[in-house]
Design an enzyme around this catalytic site. Structure first.
Site, mmCIF file in Angstrom:
data_model
loop_
_atom_site.group_PDB
_atom_site.id
_atom_site.type_symbol
_atom_site.label_atom_id
_atom_site.label_comp_id
_atom_site.label_asym_id
_atom_site.label_seq_id
_atom_site.Cartn_x
_atom_site.Cartn_y
_atom_site.Cartn_z
ATOM 1 N N ASP A 55 34.620 40.322 54.779
ATOM 2 C CA ASP A 55 35.631 41.369 54.631
ATOM 3 C C ASP A 55 35.295 42.499 55.615
ATOM 4 O OD1 ASP A 55 37.804 42.674 53.314
ATOM 5 O OD2 ASP A 55 36.444 43.648 51.935
ATOM 6 N N ARG B 32 36.903 32.162 39.414
ATOM 7 C CA ARG B 32 36.101 31.377 40.362
ATOM 8 C C ARG B 32 36.406 29.893 40.259
ATOM 9 N NH1 ARG B 32 32.136 34.732 42.652
ATOM 10 N NH2 ARG B 32 31.239 36.300 41.282
HETATM 11 P P1 IMP Z 1 31.907 42.711 52.907
HETATM 12 O O1 IMP Z 1 30.496 43.172 52.836
HETATM 13 O O2 IMP Z 1 32.887 43.864 52.844
HETATM 14 O O3 IMP Z 1 32.196 41.820 54.103
HETATM 15 O O4 IMP Z 1 32.220 41.919 51.576
HETATM 16 C C1 IMP Z 1 31.829 40.625 51.394
HETATM 17 C C2 IMP Z 1 31.861 40.245 49.927
HETATM 18 O O5 IMP Z 1 32.870 40.961 49.190
HETATM 19 C C3 IMP Z 1 32.226 38.786 49.809
HETATM 20 O O6 IMP Z 1 31.095 37.934 49.907
HETATM 21 C C4 IMP Z 1 32.901 38.753 48.450
HETATM 22 O O7 IMP Z 1 31.927 38.621 47.429
HETATM 23 C C5 IMP Z 1 33.565 40.096 48.321
HETATM 24 N N1 IMP Z 1 34.992 40.031 48.746
HETATM 25 C C6 IMP Z 1 35.562 40.598 49.818
HETATM 26 N N2 IMP Z 1 36.880 40.326 49.889
HETATM 27 C C7 IMP Z 1 37.151 39.537 48.814
HETATM 28 C C8 IMP Z 1 38.352 38.889 48.333
HETATM 29 O O8 IMP Z 1 39.455 38.954 48.906
HETATM 30 N N3 IMP Z 1 38.212 38.173 47.179
HETATM 31 C C9 IMP Z 1 37.031 38.029 46.520
HETATM 32 N N4 IMP Z 1 35.899 38.607 46.939
HETATM 33 C C10 IMP Z 1 35.948 39.356 48.089
#
Ligand code: IMP
Length: 185
Positions: free
Chosen positions: A105, A167
């Protein structure tokens, strides 16, 4: 709570997921030298479905590991602020490491995880993510193999959750707006 009642629509079907996972397995198998051992690290909890399907499509000998972490703090720095909930069970020094993520994300978690694992001196680190949301990126970090690039939707299923639910949906879906207000619906 009825599992599927809150799903607005199927975004990526179970069949599409399987087809793409098979292709990713082929890409990864062609990338590494044949017979070279890979330590495949699933990032908990979201990667568990993807990990289980993907490793069965990889031709190299694989050591299966899981790593639990979450990033905290809103800083965009790529070190620190990584809470480890489950560390690796083995040394990865001089090993090929393939990190398996459900979704990238902002990139914060992945960047921090990469820094953390690099300090253990693996021979290589590559990342495979089932889903990538490039428009949300705040920290630039390479993702070597991507299953699906998607728009800025919050998605659930095939391992991914909202508030610890959904999940076990076999597909990747988008929830109805009201589902985000409560998990008791
Ligand atoms: P980041 O550090 O912002 O890249 O977030 C990564 C983590 O956030 C992922 O491994 C997911 O656990 C969670 N995450 C981010 N976007 C989503 C989504 O659309 N659905 C479910 N989990 C998400």
């Amino acid at each position: 709570m009825h599992l599927e009642k809150n799903v607005e629509r199927v975004y990526i079907s179970a069949e599409e997921i399987q087809e793409r996972v098979t292709q990713l397995g082929q890409e990864i198998s062609e990338f590494y030298p044949a017979d070279e051992e890979i330590v495949v690290i699933g990032v908990l909890n979201g990667s568990f479905c993807f990990m289980a399907d993907l490793v069965r499509k990889i031709k190299q000998p694989a050591i299966i590991e899981f790593f639990g972490c979450s990033s905290y703090g809103s800083g965009t720095e790529s070190t620190g602020n990584l809470r480890i909930t489950k560390d690796l069970d083995r040394d990865i020094a001089d090993k090929h490491v393939l990190v398996v993520e459900d979704i990238v994300d902002t990139g914060t978690t992945l960047a921090r995880l990469r820094t953390f694992l690099s300090k253990r001196n693996p021979k290589s680190i590559r990342i495979v993510a089932l889903v990538d949301k490039p428009s949300r990126r705040k920290v630039e970090t390479p993702v070597d193999f991507v299953g699906f690039e998607i728009e800025d939707y919050f998605v659930v299923g095939y391992g991914m959750d909202f508030a610890d639910h959904y999940r076990n949906l076999p597909y990747i879906g988008v929830l109805k707006p009201e589902a985000y207000e409560s998990t008791e619906n």
